[in-house]
Design an enzyme around this catalytic site. Structure first.
Site, PDB file in Angstrom:
ATOM      1  N   THR A  70       0.489  -1.848   0.009  1.00  0.00           N
ATOM      2  CA  THR A  70       0.933  -1.236  -1.248  1.00  0.00           C
ATOM      3  C   THR A  70       1.178  -2.332  -2.280  1.00  0.00           C
ATOM      4  O   THR A  70       0.699  -2.257  -3.425  1.00  0.00           O
ATOM      5  CB  THR A  70       2.230  -0.427  -1.012  1.00  0.00           C
ATOM      6  OG1 THR A  70       1.946   0.607  -0.066  1.00  0.00           O
ATOM      7  CG2 THR A  70       2.751   0.181  -2.303  1.00  0.00           C
ATOM      8  N   ASN A 150      -8.296   6.690   4.636  1.00  0.00           N
ATOM      9  CA  ASN A 150      -7.252   6.861   5.655  1.00  0.00           C
ATOM     10  C   ASN A 150      -7.145   8.276   6.212  1.00  0.00           C
ATOM     11  O   ASN A 150      -6.793   8.465   7.366  1.00  0.00           O
ATOM     12  CB  ASN A 150      -5.894   6.395   5.112  1.00  0.00           C
ATOM     13  CG  ASN A 150      -5.576   6.950   3.746  1.00  0.00           C
ATOM     14  OD1 ASN A 150      -6.332   6.743   2.796  1.00  0.00           O
ATOM     15  ND2 ASN A 150      -4.474   7.662   3.621  1.00  0.00           N
ATOM     16  N   GLN A 178      -7.430   0.021   6.055  1.00  0.00           N
ATOM     17  CA  GLN A 178      -7.762   0.727   7.303  1.00  0.00           C
ATOM     18  C   GLN A 178      -8.986   0.134   7.991  1.00  0.00           C
ATOM     19  O   GLN A 178      -9.451   0.677   9.002  1.00  0.00           O
ATOM     20  CB  GLN A 178      -8.012   2.222   6.999  1.00  0.00           C
ATOM     21  CG  GLN A 178      -6.796   2.981   6.505  1.00  0.00           C
ATOM     22  CD  GLN A 178      -5.788   3.315   7.608  1.00  0.00           C
ATOM     23  OE1 GLN A 178      -6.006   3.050   8.790  1.00  0.00           O
ATOM     24  NE2 GLN A 178      -4.667   3.898   7.219  1.00  0.00           N
ATOM     25  N   ALA A 199      -0.683  -5.453   8.104  1.00  0.00           N
ATOM     26  CA  ALA A 199      -0.633  -5.801   9.526  1.00  0.00           C
ATOM     27  C   ALA A 199      -0.470  -4.579  10.423  1.00  0.00           C
ATOM     28  O   ALA A 199      -1.052  -4.503  11.499  1.00  0.00           O
ATOM     29  CB  ALA A 199       0.511  -6.785   9.770  1.00  0.00           C
ATOM     30  N   HIS A 200       0.324  -3.597   9.951  1.00  0.00           N
ATOM     31  CA  HIS A 200       0.718  -2.538  10.904  1.00  0.00           C
ATOM     32  C   HIS A 200      -0.357  -1.496  11.191  1.00  0.00           C
ATOM     33  O   HIS A 200      -0.145  -0.595  11.994  1.00  0.00           O
ATOM     34  CB  HIS A 200       2.028  -1.868  10.454  1.00  0.00           C
ATOM     35  CG  HIS A 200       1.926  -0.951   9.282  1.00  0.00           C
ATOM     36  ND1 HIS A 200       2.048   0.410   9.403  1.00  0.00           N
ATOM     37  CD2 HIS A 200       1.741  -1.186   7.974  1.00  0.00           C
ATOM     38  CE1 HIS A 200       1.949   0.975   8.201  1.00  0.00           C
ATOM     39  NE2 HIS A 200       1.761   0.024   7.321  1.00  0.00           N
ATOM     40  N   THR A 235      11.052 -16.280  -0.731  1.00  0.00           N
ATOM     41  CA  THR A 235      10.897 -16.949   0.569  1.00  0.00           C
ATOM     42  C   THR A 235      10.022 -16.089   1.476  1.00  0.00           C
ATOM     43  O   THR A 235      10.220 -14.879   1.574  1.00  0.00           O
ATOM     44  CB  THR A 235      12.282 -17.186   1.206  1.00  0.00           C
ATOM     45  OG1 THR A 235      13.031 -17.993   0.302  1.00  0.00           O
ATOM     46  CG2 THR A 235      12.160 -17.895   2.542  1.00  0.00           C
ATOM     47  N   CYS A 323       2.346   9.046   4.116  1.00  0.00           N
ATOM     48  CA  CYS A 323       3.297   8.781   3.039  1.00  0.00           C
ATOM     49  C   CYS A 323       3.602  10.049   2.252  1.00  0.00           C
ATOM     50  O   CYS A 323       4.631  10.165   1.620  1.00  0.00           O
ATOM     51  CB  CYS A 323       2.752   7.727   2.084  1.00  0.00           C
ATOM     52  SG  CYS A 323       1.906   6.413   2.919  1.00  0.00           S
TER      53      CYS A 323
HETATM   54  C1  LIG Z   1      -5.858   2.889   2.628  1.00  0.00           C
HETATM   55  C2  LIG Z   1      -4.428   2.457   2.582  1.00  0.00           C
HETATM   56  N1  LIG Z   1      -4.005   1.655   1.595  1.00  0.00           N
HETATM   57  C3  LIG Z   1      -2.742   1.225   1.509  1.00  0.00           C
HETATM   58  C4  LIG Z   1      -1.798   1.606   2.436  1.00  0.00           C
HETATM   59  C5  LIG Z   1      -0.388   1.102   2.304  1.00  0.00           C
HETATM   60  O1  LIG Z   1      -0.153   0.135   3.288  1.00  0.00           O
HETATM   61  P1  LIG Z   1       1.323  -0.453   3.553  1.00  0.00           P
HETATM   62  O2  LIG Z   1       1.970   0.512   4.481  1.00  0.00           O
HETATM   63  O3  LIG Z   1       1.082  -1.783   4.198  1.00  0.00           O
HETATM   64  O4  LIG Z   1       2.007  -0.585   2.243  1.00  0.00           O
HETATM   65  C6  LIG Z   1      -2.179   2.461   3.483  1.00  0.00           C
HETATM   66  C7  LIG Z   1      -1.179   2.935   4.452  1.00  0.00           C
HETATM   67  O5  LIG Z   1      -1.195   4.056   4.890  1.00  0.00           O
HETATM   68  C8  LIG Z   1      -3.525   2.885   3.561  1.00  0.00           C
HETATM   69  O6  LIG Z   1      -3.941   3.687   4.535  1.00  0.00           O
END
Ligand SMILES: Cc1ncc(COP(=O)(O)O)c(C=O)c1O
Length: 383
Positions: A70, A150, A178, A199-200, A235, A323
């Site tokens: 994001t 996504n 993704q 990363a996640h 930091t 989200c």
């Molecule tokens: C295509 C895409 N962009 C951006 C994001 C946002 O990622 P983050 O959770 O690292 O802010 C996501 C998370 O679902 C995503 O699927």
């Protein structure tokens, strides 16, 4: 717990957990400190940066660590659009099915009078390339398109889209969040200028991501400060960067699991079809999607209701993007595919991960008919 929600987040890989734990035991210094403890931390940070850079085929470019994709998306957009050297007025071209973090940027820029074109998609979520070419007819500052969708798992032809953007004189940003571990990702080969990573989504911790910059690409920072080569003050999240690097070092293994996930995903789809009428969203040719996502809808079924029913059975899935799933809003992606708001509330997304087993798929296929019967019905009158 059966986790079929890998596009929302992925479990922390044992290697990432081990790397973070080992680093925590070291009493890390501040990478900006001149003393030995600080410089040891600096060395770990730079090693992590190098690992991530290599893992995404970004050699020669630069990794700027951020709090996630994001923030990387925001840094890319603001970094290009607000830079004093960028000719004004600015204009942006993106798609109608980007992640909500891009949607929020679109909204904010439009409020400030900036022209943002959202290129439409067809009913399966594929970009309307003719509309894209038409959008690029006018002077364009920035093009921003995602690599992997996504909600649907569809793949945009980034190399071709980036080449067209460059021919039109625009900078190309790719939200590649993704993509790692789902498709072979070589940022240099794709020809993009900027790419967002997180990363996640690939076995790393949440709260850490990166923006990749092609060599020579300049940006105005969002947060001023000397860290990250002056591109992101504050930091550094060293533990996060170490965890991200440990996870991204394993991308080849995740990629190697994808054919198996495609097989399981296809078995899930066949099992659901055998149980009764069901529609598939984002149904495209196999080479145009990752193979680990199944987005489906049943007539008269609200996706969020089904998510809750599955949750009671210890199965994690999503309706629409994670989200937005607290909000009951219809999926903006399915709306952009031409669905009615009621249809777009029906979408249910299964996204498989390397840990997914056939036994789990079979269990979900057996479970669904009774859950569907339970959630169908009276609530429809409210829709
Ligand atoms: C295509 C895409 N962009 C951006 C994001 C946002 O990622 P983050 O959770 O690292 O802010 C996501 C998370 O679902 C995503 O699927």
């Amino acid at each position: 717990m059966i986790d079929l929600d890998a596009n929302a987040t992925t479990p922390l890989s044992p290697q990432a957990r081990a790397a973070i734990t080992a680093a925590m035991a070291q009493e890390l210094g501040n990478p900006s400190s001149l003393h030995a403890r600080g410089q040891a931390a600096r060395a770990l940070l730079e090693q992590a940066r190098k690992t991530v850079l290599t893992a995404v085929g970004g050699a020669g470019g630069k990794i700027v660590f951020t709090s996630g994709a994001t923030e990387a998306n925001a840094l890319a957009w603001h970094g290009v659009l607000t830079a004093p050297w960028t000719p004004k007025p600015v204009r942006v071209v993106t798609s109608a099915i980007e992640h909500p973090s891009i949607g929020a940027l679109v909204k904010a820029l439009r409020l400030r009078g900036v022209e943002v074109v959202e290129v439409p998609v067809n009913s399966a979520g594929q970009l309307d390339v003719a509309a894209y070419a038409a959008a690029l007819q006018q002077p364009t500052t920035l093009v921003s398109l995602m690599a992997v969708q996504n909600e649907l798992g569809g793949i945009f032809p980034i190399a071709e889209l980036a080449a067209r953007a460059h021919a039109a004189g625009a900078i190309f940003h790719c939200d590649a969040t993704q993509a790692p571990g789902r498709i072979a990702l070589d940022l240099n080969a794709l020809g993009v200028d900027l790419a967002s990573l997180s990363a996640h989504k690939a076995g790393g911790p949440s709260g850490i991501g990166a923006l990749w910059l092609r060599r020579g690409q300049r940006l105005q920072p969002l947060v001023a400060g000397h860290q990250e080569d002056g591109l992101r003050g504050g930091t550094e999240n060293l533990l996060g960067a170490i965890g991200m690097a440990a996870a991204f070092a394993l991308l080849p293994e995740r990629l190697a699991a994808m054919p198996r996930l495609r097989q399981l995903r296809d078995q899930l789809w066949q099992g659901l079809q055998a149980a009764g009428p069901v529609a598939r969203n984002g149904d495209v040719a196999p080479d145009l999607e990752t193979g680990h996502v199944l987005n489906v809808a049943w007539a008269g079924v609200d996706g969020a209701r089904l998510v809750r029913a599955l949750d009671l059975e210890h199965v994690c899935v999503s309706s629409g993007a994670a989200c937005a799933s607290g909000t009951q809003e219809p999926s903006h992606v399915l709306l952009a595919c031409g669905q009615t708001p009621m249809q777009a509330r029906g979408g249910l997304r299964f996204s498989l991960g390397p840990q997914t087993t056939l036994a789990e798929i079979d269990h979900v296929v057996q479970l669904l008919p009774s859950l569907l019967a339970r959630v169908r019905g009276p609530h429809l009158r409210q829709l």
